[in-house]
Design an enzyme around this catalytic site. Sequence first.
Site, mmCIF file in Angstrom:
data_model
loop_
_atom_site.group_PDB
_atom_site.id
_atom_site.type_symbol
_atom_site.label_atom_id
_atom_site.label_comp_id
_atom_site.label_asym_id
_atom_site.label_seq_id
_atom_site.Cartn_x
_atom_site.Cartn_y
_atom_site.Cartn_z
ATOM 1 N N GLU A 86 9.166 -1.514 8.197
ATOM 2 C CA GLU A 86 9.835 -0.544 9.059
ATOM 3 C C GLU A 86 10.536 0.536 8.241
ATOM 4 O OE1 GLU A 86 12.109 -2.981 11.798
ATOM 5 O OE2 GLU A 86 10.262 -3.545 12.833
ATOM 6 N N ASN A 87 11.039 1.556 8.946
ATOM 7 C CA ASN A 87 11.635 2.711 8.282
ATOM 8 C C ASN A 87 12.794 3.222 9.129
ATOM 9 O OD1 ASN A 87 11.783 5.720 7.451
ATOM 10 N ND2 ASN A 87 10.361 4.822 5.987
ATOM 11 N N ALA A 88 13.823 3.761 8.469
ATOM 12 C CA ALA A 88 14.970 4.322 9.182
ATOM 13 C C ALA A 88 14.515 5.437 10.129
ATOM 14 C CB ALA A 88 16.002 4.849 8.197
ATOM 15 N N ASN A 127 4.535 -6.132 8.332
ATOM 16 C CA ASN A 127 5.064 -4.870 8.867
ATOM 17 C C ASN A 127 6.202 -4.370 7.982
ATOM 18 O OD1 ASN A 127 6.436 -7.122 9.989
ATOM 19 N ND2 ASN A 127 7.096 -5.995 11.781
ATOM 20 N N CYS A 148 -3.403 -0.591 16.252
ATOM 21 C CA CYS A 148 -4.014 -1.584 15.349
ATOM 22 C C CYS A 148 -5.360 -2.057 15.865
ATOM 23 C CB CYS A 148 -3.067 -2.761 15.128
ATOM 24 S SG CYS A 148 -1.726 -2.313 14.009
ATOM 25 N N GLU A 205 -1.042 -5.402 10.421
ATOM 26 C CA GLU A 205 -2.507 -5.252 10.378
ATOM 27 C C GLU A 205 -2.885 -4.057 9.508
ATOM 28 O OE1 GLU A 205 -0.540 -5.600 12.987
ATOM 29 O OE2 GLU A 205 -1.549 -6.506 14.690
ATOM 30 N N CYS A 250 2.503 -1.340 10.792
ATOM 31 C CA CYS A 250 2.230 -2.689 11.295
ATOM 32 C C CYS A 250 1.602 -3.570 10.211
ATOM 33 C CB CYS A 250 1.268 -2.622 12.476
ATOM 34 S SG CYS A 250 2.015 -2.014 13.996
#
Length: 138
Positions: free
Chosen positions: A48-50, A46, A93, A59, A57
């Site tokens: 993530e982003n601000a 995974n 997903c 997957e 994800c």
Amino acid sequence: MPDLTQNTELFELAKEAMNKAYVPYSQFHVGAAILTAKGQFYSGCNVENAAYPEGTCAEAGAIAAMVLGGDTLIKDIYVIGNGDGLVTPCGGCRQKIREFSSADTMIHICGAEGVRKSLTMDELLPFSFGPENLEQAG
Ligand code: THU
């Protein structure tokens, strides 16, 4: 109790991917590893982003790597996360995996000790909508 029938290579790939997850916001590491019907391995973590909804994800990362590798049929997918709970694929997903699944596709949910639960695609996403549904139109 670890499942001794698990595919060690897939499990290790999923764990390695989990350790590379970019998760500064949730601190929730997830890894996924795919074995395709052709016998190729792919993995993802995974990211993530601000801007929170833009995170992706594990997957999705593994599926993108598979498609880039020229493969489109998942035989087994291992998903691993931290903690005691079952890290089952999120709704989005499930649909993403469904696109590249067959009746033989198995989804294996893992923890640090090994496979905790193995599910068919139909168990994970019953009455699903897939490519065949589009073929029935018109
Ligand atoms: N996550 C996955 O990578 N796969 C899933 O199926 C469940 C959730 C990630 C997204 C987010 O980075 C973190 O776990 C917490 O939701």
